[in-house]
Design a protein around this motif. Structure first.
Motif, PDB file in Angstrom:
ATOM      1  N   PRO A  26       0.797  -1.229   0.000  1.00 40.36           N
ATOM      2  CA  PRO A  26       0.000   0.000   0.000  1.00 40.36           C
ATOM      3  C   PRO A  26       0.829   1.278   0.000  1.00 40.36           C
ATOM      4  CG  PRO A  26      -0.911  -1.572   1.546  1.00 40.36           C
ATOM      5  CD  PRO A  26       0.396  -2.152   1.047  1.00 40.36           C
ATOM      6  N   ASN A  27       2.026   1.264   0.557  1.00 35.19           N
ATOM      7  CA  ASN A  27       2.846   2.475   0.629  1.00 35.19           C
ATOM      8  C   ASN A  27       3.694   2.722  -0.609  1.00 35.19           C
ATOM      9  OD1 ASN A  27       1.874   2.911   3.209  1.00 35.19           O
ATOM     10  ND2 ASN A  27       3.522   1.745   4.152  1.00 35.19           N
ATOM     11  N   THR A  28       3.938   1.710  -1.416  1.00 30.09           N
ATOM     12  CA  THR A  28       4.859   1.835  -2.548  1.00 30.09           C
ATOM     13  C   THR A  28       4.457   2.916  -3.550  1.00 30.09           C
ATOM     14  OG1 THR A  28       5.600  -0.440  -2.315  1.00 30.09           O
ATOM     15  CG2 THR A  28       5.980   0.606  -4.443  1.00 30.09           C
ATOM     16  N   PRO A  29       3.227   2.955  -4.060  1.00 30.27           N
ATOM     17  CA  PRO A  29       2.906   4.005  -5.038  1.00 30.27           C
ATOM     18  C   PRO A  29       3.092   5.415  -4.487  1.00 30.27           C
ATOM     19  CG  PRO A  29       1.268   2.271  -5.115  1.00 30.27           C
ATOM     20  CD  PRO A  29       2.128   2.000  -3.903  1.00 30.27           C
ATOM     21  N   GLY A  30       2.716   5.646  -3.243  1.00 26.18           N
ATOM     22  CA  GLY A  30       2.898   6.975  -2.639  1.00 26.18           C
ATOM     23  C   GLY A  30       4.358   7.349  -2.511  1.00 26.18           C
ATOM     24  N   HIS A  31       5.191   6.361  -2.168  1.00 23.23           N
ATOM     25  CA  HIS A  31       6.631   6.616  -2.062  1.00 23.23           C
ATOM     26  C   HIS A  31       7.235   6.906  -3.428  1.00 23.23           C
ATOM     27  CE1 HIS A  31       6.994   5.873   2.174  1.00 23.23           C
ATOM     28  NE2 HIS A  31       6.456   4.682   2.072  1.00 23.23           N
ATOM     29  N   CYS A  32       6.592   6.434  -4.483  1.00 26.06           N
ATOM     30  CA  CYS A  32       7.077   6.713  -5.838  1.00 26.06           C
ATOM     31  C   CYS A  32       6.601   8.085  -6.328  1.00 26.06           C
ATOM     32  CB  CYS A  32       6.595   5.638  -6.804  1.00 26.06           C
ATOM     33  SG  CYS A  32       7.294   4.011  -6.485  1.00 26.06           S
ATOM     34  N   ILE A  33       5.435   8.509  -5.909  1.00 25.51           N
ATOM     35  CA  ILE A  33       4.869   9.777  -6.369  1.00 25.51           C
ATOM     36  C   ILE A  33       5.445  10.970  -5.624  1.00 25.51           C
ATOM     37  CG2 ILE A  33       2.733  11.130  -6.460  1.00 25.51           C
ATOM     38  CD1 ILE A  33       1.276   8.469  -7.039  1.00 25.51           C
ATOM     39  N   ASP A  34       5.488  10.906  -4.311  1.00 25.85           N
ATOM     40  CA  ASP A  34       5.893  12.073  -3.512  1.00 25.85           C
ATOM     41  C   ASP A  34       7.266  12.646  -3.860  1.00 25.85           C
ATOM     42  OD1 ASP A  34       3.639  12.752  -2.066  1.00 25.85           O
ATOM     43  OD2 ASP A  34       4.080  11.328  -0.463  1.00 25.85           O
ATOM     44  N   PRO A  35       8.314  11.843  -4.044  1.00 30.27           N
ATOM     45  CA  PRO A  35       9.620  12.445  -4.364  1.00 30.27           C
ATOM     46  C   PRO A  35       9.635  13.200  -5.697  1.00 30.27           C
ATOM     47  CG  PRO A  35       9.915  10.184  -3.621  1.00 30.27           C
ATOM     48  CD  PRO A  35       8.445  10.401  -3.828  1.00 30.27           C
ATOM     49  N   LEU A  36       8.764  12.821  -6.626  1.00 25.96           N
ATOM     50  CA  LEU A  36       8.720  13.472  -7.936  1.00 25.96           C
ATOM     51  C   LEU A  36       7.950  14.788  -7.916  1.00 25.96           C
ATOM     52  CD1 LEU A  36       8.022  10.307 -10.085  1.00 25.96           C
ATOM     53  CD2 LEU A  36      10.194  11.505  -9.789  1.00 25.96           C
ATOM     54  N   ARG A  37       7.058  14.966  -6.975  1.00 25.96           N
ATOM     55  CA  ARG A  37       6.233  16.164  -6.838  1.00 25.96           C
ATOM     56  C   ARG A  37       5.531  16.551  -8.147  1.00 25.96           C
ATOM     57  NH1 ARG A  37       5.461  16.161  -1.780  1.00 25.96           N
ATOM     58  NH2 ARG A  37       7.227  16.618  -0.449  1.00 25.96           N
ATOM     59  N   PRO A  38       4.749  15.643  -8.722  1.00 24.23           N
ATOM     60  CA  PRO A  38       4.063  15.992  -9.978  1.00 24.23           C
ATOM     61  C   PRO A  38       3.009  17.064  -9.747  1.00 24.23           C
ATOM     62  CG  PRO A  38       3.188  13.947  -9.114  1.00 24.23           C
ATOM     63  CD  PRO A  38       4.366  14.327  -8.239  1.00 24.23           C
ATOM     64  N   LYS A  39       2.731  17.831 -10.775  1.00 24.46           N
ATOM     65  CA  LYS A  39       1.666  18.831 -10.707  1.00 24.46           C
ATOM     66  C   LYS A  39       0.341  18.224 -11.142  1.00 24.46           C
ATOM     67  CE  LYS A  39       4.671  22.718 -11.450  1.00 24.46           C
ATOM     68  NZ  LYS A  39       4.942  23.901 -12.256  1.00 24.46           N
ATOM     69  N   VAL A  40       0.416  17.270 -12.081  1.00 24.35           N
ATOM     70  CA  VAL A  40      -0.781  16.617 -12.606  1.00 24.35           C
ATOM     71  C   VAL A  40      -0.570  15.117 -12.554  1.00 24.35           C
ATOM     72  CG1 VAL A  40      -2.238  16.311 -14.662  1.00 24.35           C
ATOM     73  CG2 VAL A  40      -1.258  18.557 -14.152  1.00 24.35           C
ATOM     74  N   LEU A  41      -1.581  14.411 -12.115  1.00 25.85           N
ATOM     75  CA  LEU A  41      -1.550  12.948 -12.094  1.00 25.85           C
ATOM     76  C   LEU A  41      -2.608  12.486 -13.089  1.00 25.85           C
ATOM     77  CD1 LEU A  41      -0.232  10.562 -10.587  1.00 25.85           C
ATOM     78  CD2 LEU A  41      -2.165  10.635  -9.010  1.00 25.85           C
ATOM     79  N   VAL A  42      -2.191  11.739 -14.116  1.00 28.85           N
ATOM     80  CA  VAL A  42      -3.111  11.215 -15.123  1.00 28.85           C
ATOM     81  C   VAL A  42      -3.331   9.745 -14.816  1.00 28.85           C
ATOM     82  CG1 VAL A  42      -3.533  10.832 -17.588  1.00 28.85           C
ATOM     83  CG2 VAL A  42      -2.260  12.863 -16.837  1.00 28.85           C
ATOM     84  N   VAL A  43      -4.595   9.368 -14.682  1.00 30.11           N
ATOM     85  CA  VAL A  43      -4.940   8.000 -14.308  1.00 30.11           C
ATOM     86  C   VAL A  43      -5.975   7.438 -15.265  1.00 30.11           C
ATOM     87  CG1 VAL A  43      -4.423   8.360 -11.852  1.00 30.11           C
ATOM     88  CG2 VAL A  43      -6.717   8.812 -12.687  1.00 30.11           C
ATOM     89  N   ASP A  44      -5.960   6.105 -15.425  1.00 28.56           N
ATOM     90  CA  ASP A  44      -7.058   5.454 -16.135  1.00 28.56           C
ATOM     91  C   ASP A  44      -8.088   5.046 -15.084  1.00 28.56           C
ATOM     92  OD1 ASP A  44      -6.108   3.124 -14.915  1.00 28.56           O
ATOM     93  OD2 ASP A  44      -5.225   2.340 -16.742  1.00 28.56           O
ATOM     94  N   GLU A  45      -9.163   4.392 -15.511  1.00 27.29           N
ATOM     95  CA  GLU A  45     -10.238   4.088 -14.562  1.00 27.29           C
ATOM     96  C   GLU A  45      -9.795   3.174 -13.422  1.00 27.29           C
ATOM     97  OE1 GLU A  45     -13.700   2.885 -16.731  1.00 27.29           O
ATOM     98  OE2 GLU A  45     -13.925   4.854 -17.635  1.00 27.29           O
ATOM     99  N   SER A  46      -8.976   2.171 -13.715  1.00 25.98           N
ATOM    100  CA  SER A  46      -8.549   1.263 -12.642  1.00 25.98           C
ATOM    101  C   SER A  46      -7.562   1.948 -11.697  1.00 25.98           C
ATOM    102  CB  SER A  46      -7.930  -0.012 -13.221  1.00 25.98           C
ATOM    103  OG  SER A  46      -6.747   0.276 -13.928  1.00 25.98           O
TER     104      SER A  46
END
Length: 103
Positions: A26-46
Motif C-alpha cells: 500500500p505504501n509503494t505508489p505513494g513513495h514513488c509519487i511524492d519524491p517526484l512532486r508531480p503537478k498533474v496525475l493522469v490515471v485510467d479508470e482502474s
C-alpha cells in the motif's frame, strides 16, 4: 492530499509514465509519487480507483489536477479532453540537460 488548485504554471513541461503495480504494498505508489512532486496525475479508470482508495489521503504532493482518461468518478477528477480544452496551445519550454556546442 491537498485539493487541486489549477493555479500553478511554470511554463515548462515534463512527463514520466509509470503504471503502478496493483499488487504493490500500500505504501509503494505513494513513495514513488511524492519524491517526484508531480503537478498533474493522469490515471485510467482502474488507477483512479486505486488512487481514491490507497493514495489520495496518503501522499503529500500538492497536485494541481487529477486527470482521468475515462469518465470522472470523483469531484476532484477532470476528464482528459476537458482538462486539455482549458490549456494554452503554445509550445512548452522543454530542455534536455546542458547543451554544448562543438566547433
Amino acid at each position: 492530499m491537498r485539493t487541486p488548485s489549477n493555479t500553478r504554471s511554470s511554463g515548462t513541461a515534463g512527463c514520466i509514465v509509470s503504471k503502478p503495480h496493483i499488487r504493490a504494498s500500500p505504501n509503494t505508489p505513494g513513495h514513488c509519487i511524492d519524491p517526484l512532486r508531480p503537478k498533474v496525475l493522469v490515471v485510467d479508470e482502474s488507477t483512479a480507483e486505486m488512487y481514491e482508495e490507497r493514495l489520495k489521503d496518503e501522499i503529500d504532493t500538492d497536485l494541481d489536477a487529477v486527470v482521468t482518461t475515462g469518465s470522472p468518478q470523483q469531484g476532484y477528477e477532470a476528464g482528459y479532453d476537458s482538462f486539455l480544452a482549458n490549456r494554452p496551445t503554445k509550445e512548452p519550454d522543454v530542455r534536455f540537460g546542458k547543451t554544448t556546442r562543438r566547433s
